[in-house]
Design a protein around this motif. Structure first.
Motif, PDB file in Angstrom:
ATOM      1  N   ASP A 124      -1.599  13.555  -5.119  1.00 26.78           N
ATOM      2  CA  ASP A 124      -0.891  13.520  -3.838  1.00 26.78           C
ATOM      3  C   ASP A 124       0.598  13.828  -4.000  1.00 26.78           C
ATOM      4  OD1 ASP A 124      -3.142  12.884  -2.366  1.00 26.78           O
ATOM      5  OD2 ASP A 124      -2.816  10.725  -2.493  1.00 26.78           O
ATOM      6  N   SER A 170       0.846  -1.197   0.000  1.00 22.29           N
ATOM      7  CA  SER A 170       0.000   0.000   0.000  1.00 22.29           C
ATOM      8  C   SER A 170       0.881   1.246   0.000  1.00 22.29           C
ATOM      9  CB  SER A 170      -0.906  -0.011   1.238  1.00 22.29           C
ATOM     10  OG  SER A 170      -1.721   1.138   1.275  1.00 22.29           O
ATOM     11  N   TRP A 171       0.531   2.242  -0.804  1.00 23.65           N
ATOM     12  CA  TRP A 171       1.405   3.410  -0.958  1.00 23.65           C
ATOM     13  C   TRP A 171       0.646   4.743  -0.893  1.00 23.65           C
ATOM     14  CZ3 TRP A 171      -0.183   6.281  -5.126  1.00 23.65           C
ATOM     15  CH2 TRP A 171      -0.983   5.614  -6.063  1.00 23.65           C
ATOM     16  N   ILE A 172      -0.667   4.699  -0.757  1.00 19.95           N
ATOM     17  CA  ILE A 172      -1.469   5.922  -0.799  1.00 19.95           C
ATOM     18  C   ILE A 172      -1.618   6.494   0.611  1.00 19.95           C
ATOM     19  CG2 ILE A 172      -3.685   6.927  -1.489  1.00 19.95           C
ATOM     20  CD1 ILE A 172      -4.005   4.526  -3.398  1.00 19.95           C
ATOM     21  N   PRO A 173      -1.279   7.763   0.808  1.00 17.79           N
ATOM     22  CA  PRO A 173      -1.429   8.359   2.137  1.00 17.79           C
ATOM     23  C   PRO A 173      -2.884   8.331   2.590  1.00 17.79           C
ATOM     24  CG  PRO A 173      -0.144   9.789   0.684  1.00 17.79           C
ATOM     25  CD  PRO A 173      -0.730   8.714  -0.171  1.00 17.79           C
ATOM     26  N   PRO A 174      -3.137   7.902   3.811  1.00 19.38           N
ATOM     27  CA  PRO A 174      -4.528   7.869   4.303  1.00 19.38           C
ATOM     28  C   PRO A 174      -5.071   9.281   4.492  1.00 19.38           C
ATOM     29  CG  PRO A 174      -2.999   7.346   6.072  1.00 19.38           C
ATOM     30  CD  PRO A 174      -2.181   7.412   4.816  1.00 19.38           C
ATOM     31  N   ARG A 175      -6.379   9.390   4.359  1.00 21.00           N
ATOM     32  CA  ARG A 175      -7.041  10.690   4.549  1.00 21.00           C
ATOM     33  C   ARG A 175      -8.218  10.536   5.498  1.00 21.00           C
ATOM     34  NH1 ARG A 175      -7.534  14.680  -0.606  1.00 21.00           N
ATOM     35  NH2 ARG A 175      -5.446  14.420  -1.484  1.00 21.00           N
ATOM     36  N   ASP A 229     -10.342   5.400  -0.782  1.00 20.44           N
ATOM     37  CA  ASP A 229      -9.695   5.840  -2.022  1.00 20.44           C
ATOM     38  C   ASP A 229     -10.539   5.513  -3.253  1.00 20.44           C
ATOM     39  OD1 ASP A 229      -7.384   6.989  -0.874  1.00 20.44           O
ATOM     40  OD2 ASP A 229      -6.539   4.993  -0.565  1.00 20.44           O
ATOM     41  N   ARG A 272       2.661  15.317  -1.067  1.00 21.15           N
ATOM     42  CA  ARG A 272       2.916  14.371   0.019  1.00 21.15           C
ATOM     43  C   ARG A 272       4.010  13.378  -0.383  1.00 21.15           C
ATOM     44  NH1 ARG A 272       0.129  11.922   4.320  1.00 21.15           N
ATOM     45  NH2 ARG A 272       1.553  10.385   5.213  1.00 21.15           N
ATOM     46  N   HIS A 273       3.949  12.898  -1.624  1.00 20.61           N
ATOM     47  CA  HIS A 273       4.974  11.953  -2.072  1.00 20.61           C
ATOM     48  C   HIS A 273       6.344  12.629  -2.159  1.00 20.61           C
ATOM     49  CE1 HIS A 273       2.155   8.739  -2.656  1.00 20.61           C
ATOM     50  NE2 HIS A 273       1.427   9.440  -3.507  1.00 20.61           N
ATOM     51  N   ASP A 304       7.657  12.875   1.298  1.00 10.82           N
ATOM     52  CA  ASP A 304       8.154  11.558   1.718  1.00 10.82           C
ATOM     53  C   ASP A 304       9.529  11.289   1.107  1.00 10.82           C
ATOM     54  OD1 ASP A 304       5.865  11.136   3.179  1.00 10.82           O
ATOM     55  OD2 ASP A 304       4.889   9.881   1.658  1.00 10.82           O
TER      56      ASP A 304
END
Length: 490
Positions: A454, A31-36, A45, A457-458, A461
């Motif tokens: 995103d 999993s690579w998507i930042p949670p919201r 998502d 955010r990426h 990171d």
């Protein structure tokens, strides 16, 4: 339907092999998507509406690409998704048994692997086509072994754009309503996903007790000893006619406009990876030309379905017999055609489906902004086609486009992964042959959109990542070493 709670040894071995295949391929991806979160509520998502074959393979592809935070919603109870054990009434699937369908390129996930594991290789060799109930068993198994996040008994009553660019889904389960916040929504809602059953105007004034569409629930046992009429001669019309005859109908009349039944399935004849991957790249006029021609030729009903009907002496096929008038007289109907008048006790319409956004209440908030082909492409001379004219004009990831730029940006987050996508993308969204390729195109497009939105955010990171690969003791600078050696020698 078979009980899969107690698995035969062959199926256990297949599942072990599938786990090994996935491990060797490092699937699913991490999993690579930042949670919201919004107001304390977790944002999903991707929400997939529809847990039939298209919804399952879409879910499988998203999971494969690391989109772990997604969910599949289906209004049916578990094991009843899609048409296979509800209004589909054929004995076997139309598609050849060897098609890989939703297997996503994994040999151990194919229907063949599943069937051979359950029944053996000799049974596979003897099999003509997949029985629809066993195909449903396969999809149930597919869902379980991939651990797909399907939630049953939930209907989506509305999809509402939010000011923050996301979507509110009004979800109903029994008598409880809940709002789910989603970043993307996939409509995996089948043949009637942007409309509903098509009925000719002649049915408008007829009591509902006297007729049904092939997509309806029909009490065939109640037709025993009755005179039944069927309008149309496509696959569903033939299968419903056969079911009525097998239930004991005293007489069955099929009314067909054409001079003869179509015999050649045109698109099957040119089926290739070229069509699968190349159709979307055709100029608009060529997309229209291909589909308008194929639709005009029509798809023949499967030979086994026709033989299933013609085996009954009380079955009559009326060619060149469009219905000119339909009257309700007392306890029965009278069907009028250019060739005569026919009394029937019950009439089944095998007249297909229509695209009609006004027929989908869940899309009411966005439907006025959805761009259709007739909004952007002039119908070619001599090739009028209402279904193509009303088809949605879709982007590369099956997303809706706006009639007016900026009028409803949320449409870019709603993906039409159902039959009406055919004019834009080809036959990737409803039929078995290329459903995996369609799901792959869909999932990659959604992944691209999620990563791009995103990006900040990426990037953060990327900047924050500080796990070293070198520890600093692997090498000594040559110049520093030479200088020390020189001082020591002096």
């Amino acid at each position: 339907m078979s009980d899969l709670s107690s698995l035969p040894q062959g199926l256990e071995a297949l599942e072990t092999r599938l786990k090994q295949d996935l491990a060797w391929l490092e699937l699913p991806a991490k999993s690579w998507i930042p949670p919201r979160e919004v107001d304390g509520k977790t944002v999903v998502d991707v929400v997939i509406i529809g847990g039939g074959m298209a919804g399952l393979v879409a879910s499988g592809m998203l999971k494969r690409l690391g989109v772990a935070n997604h969910v599949v919603l289906d209004k049916a109870s578990a094991g009843q998704e899609g048409p296979w054990v509800t209004f589909a009434r054929m004995r076997t699937l139309r598609s050849p048994k060897q098609l890989t369908g939703p297997a996503m390129g994994l040999p151990s996930l194919t229907f063949r692997a599943y069937y051979e594991a359950r029944y053996g290789n000799e049974a596979w060799l003897a099999l003509d086509r997949a029985p629809r109930e066993i195909w449903m068993d396969y999809l149930i198994w597919y869902r379980r072994v991939l651990e797909l996040p399907v939630c049953n008994g939930i209907s989506v009553d509305a999809i509402l754009p939010r000011e923050d660019g996301m979507l509110d889904l009004v979800c109903r389960q029994a008598d409880r309503t809940e709002i789910m916040i989603a970043r993307h929504v996939v409509l995996a809602t089948g043949r009637d996903g942007l409309g509903g059953p098509y009925l000719p105007p002649i049915a408008d004034d007829i009591d509902r007790n006297f007729w049904a569409h092939t997509a309806d629930e029909i009490d065939f046992a109640a037709l025993r000893g009755k005179r039944v009429g069927v309008v149309g001669a496509g696959a569903s019309a033939m299968d419903n006619a056969a079911t009525a005859l097998e239930a004991g109908a005293a007489r069955l009349d099929m009314f067909v406009r054409r001079k003869e039944l179509p015999r050649i399935n045109k698109f099957t004849g040119i089926g290739s990876q070229g069509v699968v991957h190349g159709f979307a790249g055709l100029p608009d006029e060529w997309k229209w030309r291909f589909l308008n021609y194929a639709m005009g030729q029509q798809t023949p009903p499967p030979r086994p379905s026709v033989l299933r009907v013609s085996a009954f002496p009380q079955a009559r096929l009326h060619l060149e017999s469009p219905i000119s008038e339909l009257k309700q007289i007392g306890d029965h109907l009278v069907v009028a055609t250019p060739k005569g008048h026919y009394p029937v006790d019950f009439l089944i319409f095998g007249t297909g489906f229509k695209i009609d956004l006004t027929n989908r209440p869940e899309l009411a908030a966005v439907a006025p902004y959805i761009r259709l082909w007739r909004d952007r492409f002039p119908t070619p001379a001599g090739m009028p086609n209402a279904e193509l004219e009303g088809s949605p004009d879709l982007g590369d990831a099956f997303e809706f486009l706006e009639t007016e730029p900026g009028a409803c940006p949320a449409l870019a987050k709603i993906h039409c992964f159902n039959f009406p996508a055919t004019l834009s993308h080809g036959k990737l969204t409803g039929d078995i042959p290329a459903i995996s390729e369609g799901a792959d195109r869909l999932a990659r497009g959604i992944v691209k959109a999620l990563f791009v939105i995103d990006r900040e955010r990426h990037f953060a990171d990327l900047q924050a990542f500080d796990t070293p690969e070198l520890l600093g003791d692997e090498w000594v600078d040559a110049e520093t070493t030479t200088e020390k050696d020189t001082k020591l020698n002096a």
